[in-house]
Motif scaffolding. Structure first.
Motif, PDB file in Angstrom:
ATOM      1  N   ASP A  35       0.833  -1.207   0.000  1.00  0.00           N
ATOM      2  CA  ASP A  35       0.000   0.000   0.000  1.00  0.00           C
ATOM      3  C   ASP A  35       0.871   1.262   0.000  1.00  0.00           C
ATOM      4  O   ASP A  35       0.465   2.302  -0.536  1.00  0.00           O
ATOM      5  CB  ASP A  35      -0.909   0.027   1.243  1.00  0.00           C
ATOM      6  CG  ASP A  35      -2.048  -0.984   1.142  1.00  0.00           C
ATOM      7  OD1 ASP A  35      -2.434  -1.352   0.012  1.00  0.00           O
ATOM      8  OD2 ASP A  35      -2.543  -1.419   2.198  1.00  0.00           O
ATOM      9  N   CYS A  64      -7.342  -2.622   5.207  1.00  0.00           N
ATOM     10  CA  CYS A  64      -6.042  -1.954   5.393  1.00  0.00           C
ATOM     11  C   CYS A  64      -5.897  -0.795   4.415  1.00  0.00           C
ATOM     12  O   CYS A  64      -5.570   0.329   4.808  1.00  0.00           O
ATOM     13  CB  CYS A  64      -4.902  -2.943   5.156  1.00  0.00           C
ATOM     14  SG  CYS A  64      -4.803  -4.258   6.374  1.00  0.00           S
ATOM     15  N   CYS A 214       1.131  -8.296   0.642  1.00  0.00           N
ATOM     16  CA  CYS A 214       0.827  -8.247   2.068  1.00  0.00           C
ATOM     17  C   CYS A 214       1.874  -9.109   2.762  1.00  0.00           C
ATOM     18  O   CYS A 214       1.678 -10.321   2.930  1.00  0.00           O
ATOM     19  CB  CYS A 214      -0.578  -8.785   2.337  1.00  0.00           C
ATOM     20  SG  CYS A 214      -0.908  -9.032   4.102  1.00  0.00           S
ATOM     21  N   THR A 216       2.747  -9.406   5.695  1.00  0.00           N
ATOM     22  CA  THR A 216       2.405  -9.938   7.021  1.00  0.00           C
ATOM     23  C   THR A 216       1.677 -11.285   6.907  1.00  0.00           C
ATOM     24  O   THR A 216       1.999 -12.228   7.623  1.00  0.00           O
ATOM     25  CB  THR A 216       1.546  -8.923   7.790  1.00  0.00           C
ATOM     26  OG1 THR A 216       2.328  -7.741   7.959  1.00  0.00           O
ATOM     27  CG2 THR A 216       1.108  -9.448   9.147  1.00  0.00           C
TER      28      THR A 216
END
Ligand code: SF4
Ligand code: MG
Length: 320
Positions: A35, A64, A214, A216
């Motif tokens: 992002d 998010c 992403c 994570t």
């Protein structure tokens, strides 16, 4: 005192907006989250176009990526899950002078927001719509999303996602009044920037799907297409994107594609290997709803008052 020319120059310097002038709150996305790259590209765009912050509005849903408006120094609306598009449409119809940007995630747009996505394409209002597609629900901690690939293990599909992922590009290209569809990856910042900029200059709704890492929850999801540049097919055209010569040495899998050709766009959009990157389709001749609905003549306050009085008169009770 310094002469007109120097004073003019000083004025220009004072008015010039830097990237920092578009930065909002401190970013709270995870380190390495894709992002961040999208945010940088958008801030760069506003700087390059010198858009006054009060003339831009960022509207998001929930997820998010939907924290985007907080990180921009502009107007913003962190809205309801799946409902960013109708809010953006409301803003655009009342304030056509504003530059409207929409940021949504894959779960947000392609699941709970599906109906709005389809009708927003049909309404074709003048705005830039960016879908940050990390193929998972990140905010709610790794649940399967509509674009998760088949077999992906998530917290809601511990034995692997049973269905093939939805292809948002082919769906969007099948909707009546579609006028701009592009596909991007956030780890090619220059190409991402070019695509968003072309979407910004498009008359109508620019739908941009951005594959977004992403780290994570799915740190290796895009490894195959990151480590092998030939897994991407770069669509170049004089009316599309152009690859920097240094990048062209790495991304050798290129194809000249005319974005006016919707049949070819649909064929390219259906390819998962290689993944097409660039502007798939663009048609500036599709009417936009905001143009169709804009009053043809200026309505003054007096005209509004007179129309209101006429309506009141209909219901007036006159004493006999
Ligand atoms: Fe980004 Fe994933 Fe962290 Fe969400 S959970 S901020 S998508 S890295
Ligand atoms: Mg997501």
């Amino acid at each position: 005192m310094f002469g007109l020319e120097l004073e003019k120059l000083l004025d220009v310097q004072e008015e010039y907006r830097r990237v920092e002038d578009y930065q909002g709150a401190t970013v709270r996305w995870c380190s390495g989250c894709g992002d961040n790259s999208i945010l940088t590209a958008v801030q760069r765009l506003l700087r390059d176009e010198q858009i006054p912050p009060e003339k831009a509005v960022f509207i998001s849903g929930i997820g998010c990526s939907s924290r985007f408006p907080h990180y921009m120094n502009a107007y913003g609306f962190h809205a309801v899950h799946g409902r960013a598009l109708p809010i953006a449409e409301g803003v655009k119809i009342r304030r056509p002078d504003l530059h409207v940007f929409v940021n949504m995630g894959d779960g947000d747009c392609f699941s709970i927001g599906t109906a709005h996505w389809i009708h927003a394409i049909r309404y074709n209002m003048n705005m830039v719509v960016m879908v940050h597609d990390n193929e998972v629900y990140g905010l709610t901690k790794k649940q399967v999303s509509p674009t998760s690939p088949r077999g992906l293990r998530t917290n809601t599909t511990p034995y692997g996602a049973p269905l093939e992922g939805l292809n948002p590009l082919t769906v969007t290209l099948g909707i009546t009044n579609v006028s701009f569809v592009a596909n991007a990856v956030e780890w090619m910042p220059d190409v991402l920037y070019q695509i968003i900029r072309q979407g910004f200059h498009h008359k109508g709704l620019a739908f941009i799907r951005i594959l977004q890492r992403c780290p994570t929850y799915l740190p290796h999801l895009f490894d195959p297409i990151i480590h092998d540049p030939n897994k991407l097919l770069i669509l170049t055209h004089e009316n599309g994107i152009q690859l920097d010569p240094e990048l062209a040495k790495i991304y050798k899998n290129q194809m000249e594609h005319d974005p006016a050709d919707i049949h070819k766009a649909r064929e390219l959009a259906s390819s998962l290997d290689p993944v097409p990157i660039g502007i798939l389709y663009r048609n500036e001749n599709v009417p936009t709803y905001d143009e169709l609905r804009r009053p043809k003549r200026q309505v003054t306050l007096e005209m509004r008052k007179a129309a209101l009085e006429k309506q009141f008169d209909k219901f007036g009770v006159n004493p006999v």
